[in-house]
Design a protein around this motif. Structure first.
Motif, short mmCIF file in Angstrom:
data_model
loop_
_atom_site.label_atom_id
_atom_site.label_comp_id
_atom_site.label_asym_id
_atom_site.label_seq_id
_atom_site.Cartn_x
_atom_site.Cartn_y
_atom_site.Cartn_z
N TRP A 19 -4.12 1.40 -0.31
CA TRP A 19 -3.80 1.58 -1.73
C TRP A 19 -4.63 2.76 -2.24
O TRP A 19 -5.61 2.59 -2.97
N THR A 20 -4.23 3.94 -1.86
CA THR A 20 -4.98 5.12 -2.28
C THR A 20 -4.68 5.50 -3.73
O THR A 20 -5.49 6.14 -4.39
N ASP A 21 -3.51 5.12 -4.22
CA ASP A 21 -3.03 5.58 -5.52
C ASP A 21 -3.17 4.46 -6.54
O ASP A 21 -2.52 3.41 -6.42
N SER A 31 4.77 -0.05 -7.33
CA SER A 31 5.14 1.23 -6.73
C SER A 31 6.65 1.28 -6.58
O SER A 31 7.32 0.24 -6.63
N ASP A 32 7.17 2.46 -6.41
CA ASP A 32 8.61 2.64 -6.20
C ASP A 32 8.81 3.29 -4.84
O ASP A 32 8.62 4.49 -4.67
N PRO A 84 5.02 6.75 -5.27
CA PRO A 84 4.48 6.79 -6.63
C PRO A 84 4.10 5.41 -7.13
O PRO A 84 4.73 4.41 -6.77
N VAL A 85 3.07 5.36 -7.95
CA VAL A 85 2.62 4.11 -8.57
C VAL A 85 2.90 4.18 -10.07
O VAL A 85 2.67 5.22 -10.71
N ILE A 86 3.39 3.08 -10.61
CA ILE A 86 3.78 2.99 -12.01
C ILE A 86 2.93 1.91 -12.69
O ILE A 86 2.74 0.82 -12.14
N GLY A 87 2.43 2.22 -13.85
CA GLY A 87 1.75 1.24 -14.69
C GLY A 87 2.30 1.31 -16.09
O GLY A 87 2.37 2.41 -16.67
N PRO A 134 0.84 -1.20 0.00
CA PRO A 134 0.00 0.00 0.00
C PRO A 134 0.88 1.25 0.00
O PRO A 134 1.92 1.30 0.66
N THR A 135 0.47 2.25 -0.75
CA THR A 135 1.34 3.40 -1.03
C THR A 135 1.11 4.59 -0.10
O THR A 135 1.73 5.64 -0.29
N TYR A 136 0.29 4.44 0.92
CA TYR A 136 0.00 5.52 1.86
C TYR A 136 -0.29 4.88 3.22
O TYR A 136 -0.86 3.78 3.27
N LYS A 137 0.13 5.44 4.35
CA LYS A 137 0.84 6.69 4.51
C LYS A 137 2.20 6.39 5.12
O LYS A 137 2.29 5.64 6.10
#
Length: 522
Positions: free
Chosen positions: A334-336, A376-377, A387-390, A303-306
């Motif tokens: 996983w907000t992003d 994510s990175d 940041p999330v990458i696709g 999960p990208t937050y917090k």
């Protein structure tokens, strides 16, 4: 370190299912594919073996493309809530510049870009610091900023390889405020739509309402954005009219019910699947028809937050009390997210007037979306979000392959004499006497990054097939370099044609710098 996990490619397309009748050759191919799947199940976990099989499959996909006149374009998307922070020193790993095959399009969506009144006004005059960093990073690699749209802290930027710019047309952007009952732009959505080789694409970057208990409000905001955003295009007036829509951003959906200990234990042990069932966006898909039209890859990254800033540690703030209110640690979520939608095939009805021609178009010119990576990175720490990458492959047959204009350079160019070039309009488009042709040094960043320019024919719009000669006088660079000419369409708001690369010779008026100055090498 980047949280990257291998997963089966997620693929969708705008074609109907294959017909039941097949030739014997196709049946044999299907049998062979079934055997291949069985073989893959038995394949060892050896990385080298897996990579070799993957390369062979890529060759097979490429071979299929040769016989179906389909081409594959690589799309790299980033969404990042930057929490008003200044950009990091380097974003090369975020953009994966060394990936192969090379990326064709970059779409970057940011949320919470610093937007104080003074800062926001200055960013309208010159590029903001985040845009400048991405432009400085991508321009040397041959990527040009095509367009961008900003609403306070929401920013959406599109970059493309120069070769694709003549086929990126009909660019329009818009935005919708949802903060403070629709009067404030700290929340909402910004979008860019365009035609890519004749296929209509739309990218929607959103920042929706925060906090655990506002899931329904987030859905209301999303539907409001879809309802209110429109474009001045007869065939795609709304977001969902486009053949492919990418919806991404800080959507702010949380993980419900689970306590902090269970959440962190599952994350630390890499058992993300234990959390999927309580992800609010996943849960709402069961009851919201519009969400069921969107696809998303597996959430096989943390999960990208917090996070605590400049760390890979989730929120460790000590509870604080202000005016009787008690602060608390935020649960990981996983907000992003990055989702996409292929326009459903039109349904035939008895009323001939209500049917559309899009189904015919979809059958003849389908678009397939294959997601290669969703991750994510965690190495970036300037924000409390990661940041999330696709990354995606867009497979399509080109509907448009001819540029609207051709540009031809005549003779040798230097600042010591007038330069001459010609342009010819090949196809009808909404040209204007305000169109201009810029001289761009290789490695330029955007349409406004020209060395000099000349107006097109100034008394009337050139006719199709007419060869127009243009002179540039005493305005060329003094130093030698590689350049292109680019035709900028005012109505289309983009560069629609380029000349072949050519060299400008060094001028006799160029200041010579001695090879050795006071004993020091130049």
């Amino acid at each position: 370190m980047s949280d990257t996990f291998d997963f089966p490619r997620v693929r969708s397309d705008s074609m109907s299912s294959m017909t039941s009748q097949s030739t014997s050759a196709r049946l044999i191919l299907r049998q062979r594919l079934a055997q291949l799947l069985t073989c893959l199940e038995d394949l060892s976990s050896d990385d080298e073996a897996n990579e070799e099989v993957s390369r062979t499959l890529d060759e097979a996909f490429h071979l299929c493309g040769r016989y179906t006149n389909r081409e594959s374009f690589r799309l790299h998307m980033v969404t990042w809530n930057v929490s008003t922070a200044e950009p990091p020193a380097d974003v090369r790993t975020l953009l994966q510049l060394d990936s192969q095959p090379a990326t064709d399009l970059y779409v970057i969506g940011l949320q919470e870009v610093k937007a104080t009144p003074v800062r926001y006004v200055s960013d309208l005059i010159v590029e903001d610091s985040w845009s400048l960093l991405f432009m400085d990073t991508l321009a040397p690699m041959g990527y040009i900023k095509v367009t961008s749209v900003r609403m306070q802290g929401l920013l959406l930027i599109l970059f493309a390889k120069q070769a694709h710019l003549p086929f990126i047309r009909d660019i329009q952007s818009t935005y919708t405020r949802t903060g403070l009952f629709g009067y404030w732009g700290n929340k909402g959505g910004v979008s860019v739509r365009f035609s890519f080789y004749g296929h209509m694409l739309c990218f929607l970057n959103c920042h929706l309402a925060a906090h655990m208990n506002y899931a329904l409000q987030r859905m209301d905001e999303f539907e409001y954005i879809l309802d209110t955003q429109d474009f001045d295009m007869y065939n795609t007036p709304n977001v969902l009219d486009h053949k492919v829509v990418f919806w991404f951003g800080d959507l702010n959906f949380r993980i419900a019910d689970h306590g902090m200990h269970f959440l962190r234990s599952s994350i630390n042990n890499g058992r993300f699947n234990l959390l999927w069932g309580k992800d609010q966006l996943t849960m709402m898909k069961k009851n919201e028809p519009i969400l069921q039209e969107f696809e998303e890859g597996p959430l096989r990254f943390k999960p990208t937050y917090k996070f605590d800033r400049f760390s890979e540690t989730y929120d460790t703030r000590a509870p604080k009390t202000w005016f009787g209110f008690t602060g608390k640690k935020r649960k990981p979520a996983w907000t992003d997210r990055i989702l996409w939608r292929i326009k459903p095939k039109a349904v035939e009805t008895e009323d001939e007037n209500s049917s559309t021609t899009s189904s015919v178009d979809d059958d003849e010119y389908p678009v397939k979306v294959m997601q290669d990576m969703y991750t994510s990175d965690a190495s970036y720490g300037v924000s409390d979000h990661k940041p999330v990458i696709g990354t995606f492959n867009l497979e399509m047959r080109k509907k448009v392959e001819t540029p609207l204009v051709t540009l031809t350079v005549d003779g040798h160019w230097s600042a010591d004499e007038d330069a001459i070039f010609t342009y010819t309009i090949l196809e009808n488009f909404e040209s204007s006497t305000w169109d201009w042709i810029g001289l761009y040094k290789i490695g330029f960043k955007s349409a406004s990054d020209y060395s000099t320019f000349a107006w097109v024919k100034d008394d009337e719009v050139a006719a199709n097939g007419e060869v127009v000669t243009v002179h540039i006088k005493n305005e060329l660079p003094l130093l030698a370099g590689d350049y292109v000419l680019g035709y900028y369409s005012t109505n289309m708001q983009t560069l629609i044609a380029f000349s072949p690369t050519f060299q400008i010779l060094e001028s006799k008026r160029a200041v010579k710098v001695p090879e050795n100055i006071n004993g020091h090498e130049k």
